[in-house]
Design an enzyme around this catalytic site. Structure first.
Site, short mmCIF file in Angstrom:
data_model
loop_
_atom_site.label_atom_id
_atom_site.label_comp_id
_atom_site.label_asym_id
_atom_site.label_seq_id
_atom_site.Cartn_x
_atom_site.Cartn_y
_atom_site.Cartn_z
N LYS A 37 -53.36 -25.29 -46.98
CA LYS A 37 -53.37 -25.37 -45.52
C LYS A 37 -52.99 -24.02 -44.91
O LYS A 37 -52.61 -23.08 -45.62
CB LYS A 37 -52.39 -26.45 -45.06
CG LYS A 37 -50.94 -26.19 -45.43
CD LYS A 37 -50.05 -27.33 -45.00
CE LYS A 37 -48.59 -27.04 -45.39
NZ LYS A 37 -47.68 -28.09 -44.90
N ARG A 130 -40.27 -37.42 -39.79
CA ARG A 130 -41.35 -36.78 -39.04
C ARG A 130 -42.50 -37.78 -38.91
O ARG A 130 -42.84 -38.22 -37.82
CB ARG A 130 -41.81 -35.51 -39.75
CG ARG A 130 -40.78 -34.40 -39.80
CD ARG A 130 -41.38 -33.06 -40.22
NE ARG A 130 -42.19 -33.15 -41.43
CZ ARG A 130 -42.75 -32.10 -42.03
NH1 ARG A 130 -42.59 -30.89 -41.51
NH2 ARG A 130 -43.45 -32.25 -43.13
N TYR A 256 -38.29 2.01 -29.34
CA TYR A 256 -37.83 1.29 -28.16
C TYR A 256 -36.34 0.96 -28.25
O TYR A 256 -35.83 0.55 -29.31
CB TYR A 256 -38.61 -0.01 -28.00
CG TYR A 256 -40.04 0.16 -27.57
CD1 TYR A 256 -40.34 0.73 -26.33
CD2 TYR A 256 -41.09 -0.24 -28.38
CE1 TYR A 256 -41.66 0.89 -25.92
CE2 TYR A 256 -42.41 -0.09 -27.98
CZ TYR A 256 -42.69 0.48 -26.76
OH TYR A 256 -43.99 0.63 -26.36
#
Length: 359
Positions: A37, A130, A256
């Site tokens: 998957k 689930r 940054y």
């Protein structure tokens, strides 16, 4: 000319890892269905499935789109759909294509009753909460399948472990006990419980079909263990070129937020990869990488398209050298740990702008 950033996929390592899973499954009574998957965990579902076609008796995916990719690759093996079906039309497609959906709720059973049935599995909720039918509801489910004449196509029962990666947890034993009690009335049907981690639990029964996933790709499914310690080989090597080098002076910063400031003169390099390619932005200073076979570390923040590395340990490194972000020298699990995540997320998160070179 495109940049050289690439994910190299070692299909021999993939086969090695599958055969290890199969050997562990066969040590009991099981066979291993290859879980491919999420685009083969980011490695390319078609290439992965084709590489395993001679070994794997079944494949497993999440949804019908992924199952169709296996057919598009020219493969005829049964494909187990772990999330089941999302419409009644999917039931008909499963029958036509020899897909085996894992059904987990009453709506899916209604679609099954209204269609010509494919081979299918039932999901049992043993504690992960689930998907799946509660154990006490299983007798009524089975009685209903007999009534609507859909029992004959039922292959067996599936559950999923919540804590198999943690050898200190007792939950896997509890779930196994619940699963055996719930399904014991139907001994002729197959059973499947074993995720990757379950293959490494001593005396854990894997029943008829195990479901190795992340272990196929060389990442560790176990807390506190590396893939190499488990006998696994890394399948993906993520590489990108050095595109410049420079010396940063004491007091100068990089990138940054100026999160890293040099305290001594430091030779550094910029690498053509960033979070726009799927490299984790939260991998900070010191996260390992490698160049010319030697380990180095990141400096400062990861940008969308670039990141900085410390070249002090490899003074001969130069523009054009390939930097390994993870692979055979630096494991994906180690990078994931530095970024506060897991190897699964990194492998599946490599974006489409990084070409896969499968060989």
């Amino acid at each position: 000319m495109p940049r050289a950033t690439v994910a190299r996929i070692d299909l021999d390592a993939l086969k090695h890892n599958y055969r290890l899973a199969q050997a562990k499954a066969k040590a009991g009574t099981a066979q291993a269905m290859a879980v491919v998957k999420a685009d083969g965990y980011g490695h390319g579902i078609r290439a992965v499935a084709q590489a395993l076609a001679d070994d794997a008796g079944k494949f497993a995916v999440a949804c019908v789109e992924e199952a169709l990719e296996i057919r598009a690759a020219g493969l005829s093996q049964s494909v187990v759909m772990l999330q089941g079906v999302h419409s009644r039309e999917d039931v008909d497609l499963c029958r036509q294509q020899c897909f085996e959906p894992v059904l987990h709720n009453n709506l899916q059973l209604e679609w099954l009753a209204a269609s010509r049935a494919p081979r299918y599995w039932l999901k049992v909720n043993t504690g992960m909460n689930r998907l799946g039918f509660r154990p006490e509801d299983l007798p009524a489910v089975m009685e209903n399948l007999e009534r609507v004449e859909r029992r004959a196509e039922l292959q067996g029962f599936v559950t999923h472990f919540a804590c198999a990666d943690d050898t200190a947890s007792t939950m896997t034993q509890q779930q196994t006990r619940i699963f055996e009690q719930a399904t014991g009335a139907w001994p002729s049907l197959m059973r499947s419980v074993g995720n990757s981690a379950a293959h490494f639990l001593p005396e854990q029964p894997l029943y008829d079909w195990s479901r190795p996933g992340i272990m196929l790709y060389g990442a560790s499914p176990m807390i506190g263990k590396t893939g190499a310690e488990l006998g696994l080989e890394p399948v993906m090597t993520l590489e990108a070129p050095l595109i410049t080098t420079r010396v940063v002076r004491p007091g100068e910063s990089i990138g940054y937020g100026s999160t890293w400031v040099a305290d001594t003169e430091t030779r550094m390099g910029m690498v053509a990869i960033g979070y726009g390619d799927g490299y984790p932005r939260h991998a900070g200073t010191g996260t390992p990488a490698a160049v010319r076979g030697q380990r180095i570390g990141l400096l400062g923040r990861v940008s969308m398209d670039m990141l900085a590395v410390d070249l002090t340990a490899v003074p001969e490194a130069q523009e054009g050298d390939m930097v390994e972000l993870w692979g055979k020298t630096v494991s994906v699990d180690e990078v994931a740990g530095c970024a506060g995540t897991i190897g699964y997320e990194l492998l599946t998160g490599v974006t489409a702008r990084v070409p896969r070179d499968c060989r």
